[in-house]
Design a protein around this motif. Sequence first.
Motif, short mmCIF file in Angstrom:
data_model
loop_
_atom_site.label_atom_id
_atom_site.label_comp_id
_atom_site.label_asym_id
_atom_site.label_seq_id
_atom_site.Cartn_x
_atom_site.Cartn_y
_atom_site.Cartn_z
N ALA A 180 -10.55 13.44 0.52
CA ALA A 180 -12.01 13.47 0.40
C ALA A 180 -12.60 12.19 0.95
N SER A 181 -12.04 11.05 0.56
CA SER A 181 -12.53 9.76 1.05
C SER A 181 -11.48 8.69 0.81
N PRO A 182 -10.69 8.34 1.82
CA PRO A 182 -9.67 7.31 1.64
C PRO A 182 -10.26 5.95 1.26
N VAL A 183 -11.50 5.70 1.64
CA VAL A 183 -12.14 4.44 1.27
C VAL A 183 -12.29 4.35 -0.25
N ALA A 184 -12.55 5.50 -0.91
CA ALA A 184 -12.66 5.51 -2.36
C ALA A 184 -11.34 5.09 -3.01
N VAL A 185 -10.22 5.44 -2.36
CA VAL A 185 -8.90 5.02 -2.86
C VAL A 185 -8.79 3.50 -2.81
N VAL A 186 -9.21 2.91 -1.71
CA VAL A 186 -9.14 1.45 -1.57
C VAL A 186 -10.05 0.77 -2.59
N ILE A 187 -11.21 1.33 -2.86
CA ILE A 187 -12.12 0.77 -3.87
C ILE A 187 -11.44 0.77 -5.24
N CYS A 188 -10.73 1.85 -5.56
CA CYS A 188 -9.99 1.91 -6.82
C CYS A 188 -8.95 0.80 -6.90
N PHE A 189 -8.27 0.54 -5.77
CA PHE A 189 -7.30 -0.55 -5.73
C PHE A 189 -7.94 -1.89 -6.11
N VAL A 190 -9.11 -2.15 -5.57
CA VAL A 190 -9.81 -3.42 -5.83
C VAL A 190 -10.20 -3.52 -7.30
N PRO B 147 -9.98 12.51 6.43
CA PRO B 147 -9.08 12.58 7.58
C PRO B 147 -8.52 13.99 7.74
N GLU B 148 -8.13 14.31 8.96
CA GLU B 148 -7.50 15.60 9.19
C GLU B 148 -6.09 15.58 8.60
N GLN C 272 -3.33 8.97 10.28
CA GLN C 272 -3.94 7.91 11.10
C GLN C 272 -5.18 7.34 10.41
N PHE C 273 -5.03 7.01 9.13
CA PHE C 273 -6.14 6.46 8.34
C PHE C 273 -6.68 5.18 8.97
N CYS C 274 -8.00 5.08 8.98
CA CYS C 274 -8.66 3.87 9.46
C CYS C 274 -9.64 3.43 8.39
N GLY C 275 -9.51 2.20 7.92
CA GLY C 275 -10.28 1.74 6.77
C GLY C 275 -11.78 1.78 6.93
N GLY C 276 -12.27 1.75 8.16
CA GLY C 276 -13.70 1.75 8.35
C GLY C 276 -14.32 3.13 8.31
N GLU C 277 -13.50 4.18 8.22
CA GLU C 277 -14.01 5.55 8.22
C GLU C 277 -14.09 6.07 6.79
N THR D 246 -1.00 7.98 -8.97
CA THR D 246 -0.60 9.09 -8.11
C THR D 246 -1.69 10.15 -8.02
N ALA D 247 -2.24 10.51 -9.20
CA ALA D 247 -3.31 11.52 -9.23
C ALA D 247 -4.51 11.06 -8.43
N MET D 248 -4.86 9.77 -8.57
CA MET D 248 -6.02 9.24 -7.86
C MET D 248 -5.86 9.40 -6.35
N VAL D 249 -4.68 9.07 -5.82
CA VAL D 249 -4.47 9.18 -4.37
C VAL D 249 -4.53 10.64 -3.92
N TYR D 250 -3.84 11.52 -4.63
CA TYR D 250 -3.82 12.93 -4.22
C TYR D 250 -5.22 13.57 -4.32
N LEU D 251 -5.99 13.17 -5.32
CA LEU D 251 -7.31 13.78 -5.51
C LEU D 251 -8.36 13.22 -4.56
N LEU D 252 -8.23 11.92 -4.21
CA LEU D 252 -9.30 11.27 -3.45
C LEU D 252 -9.00 11.10 -1.97
#
Length: 479
Positions: free
Chosen positions: A444-454, A319-320, A310-315, A435-441
């Motif tokens: 810990a912080s899904p927002v960091a994943v979105v930053i990598c996308f940008v 996530p659990e 239930q990822f929410c971009g503003g958090e 793949t590694a980036m998503v599994y590692l981050l």
Amino acid sequence: MTETELSEMADTAANTDPLKGSNNLPEEMELNKVYETIGVGTSQGIFWTISFLIAYSDYAELTLIALIMPYLRCEWDLTETFEATITITIFFIYAISALIFGKVSDIYGRKRVMSVTIVILVITAVGAALATNKYIFLVWRSIAGACIGANFATVVVYSTEFSPTSHKSVGPLISLMGSYVSMFLVNIVGYFAINALGWRWVIIIITIPIIPGWILLMIMPETPRYLCVSGKNEAALKAVRLMAKLNKASLPENLEVFCHQNKQLGSFKMILGSGSEHRKPAVLLSIMYFCNIFIETAVLVFLPLAFISQFCGGESGAPERDRCQPLSQSDLWKLSGSAFGSLAGCMAAYFVAKCLGRLKPTRGSNILQIITFGLMFKCFNDTYLFGVATVIKIINAFICMMIWFIIPESFPTMIRNTATGMINSSGKLGAVLGTAMVYLLFYASPVAVVICFVVISAITCICSFLLTKETQDVALMDT
């Protein structure tokens, strides 16, 4: 129809040509002129069907991992590290195989490489479906990764080299459509079958379409362009006569195909050597494809995790997680819908490229991709995330299709598969890191994943502006 029967058809075409004795066409013709005379018809239809089925099966094997991972996690109690190892190993071996077999395909032929690796791929699919533990599964999937690495770049080149200039974009389109259709259908099969039949049967089901593709490949010839540059003039002439027979086209009885034999088949030096005109497009396309597949694969892994958690971009917090929570039917349907977005982007790219060329649409879509990833920072619900992800898949597929239009058009036949394999290899290294980036981050912080996308989208955009040669109306190079 067997290969022998097709061969007899080609011989008959040579002996019964209605233009016998005619001077309307020259006795010696270059392949581009031969292809214009043959036109587009049944022969290209068969070659494009082969390409679609092989590309479908290749990407189905890759898409499968993201789909079945939650079930493997439950059955074998996988750790996060081992989950990442499965996906990363497959793509890493894919990258090495693409680099090696791109060159092998330029030296020994496109058909030979594909025919062998398809057989091995079917065996590995059965082996993975029967795997009794995670280590055996990893071994089989690693071998599958090597086969797909050898196949995909080769099948794009194979499908491109049979067409006249006016239809040279159809081969890459069909190949990419096969890959994106697989993403859609694998998730559809998962929706209807994975909970009812289990993940093992899903592997078997999605492997079946490659078998008719292999049968067709066995009875059709090698590409005349490759046969010419490798000095096999008689085989090239026989192949084009067969194409003409299938297309119901006429060639002069005394036709000789003008070939440019070259002994530097598969030369990396011709691509990356000092002063090479091919170095700039090779490097820029490699970076662009690296970034493109980084995003494609990372999003593929990111979405199931986002739906489950239930990822929410503003958090920004972690996530659990539930280590043994399979995807719901609703989540499987969302994944299927977002995969359809990739197919739509692929088709849109073909029609836009015909009107506007390759470079301008590529640059514009890269800018749009950066903006769309920014929308992930907004926090709504999983339906909103599904909508944004679908738009991203459309754009990402659009960019990918443009890149694959440009790749075979930028290099001559003698090094086309080597360059394509090198670029494809860079893309799969992007898949490893994505793949590694998503599994590692992610946890810990899904927002960091979105930053990598940008950030990765911005790099692709810069490279697209540095790429300056428009290849839309340029005939494929044979020397």
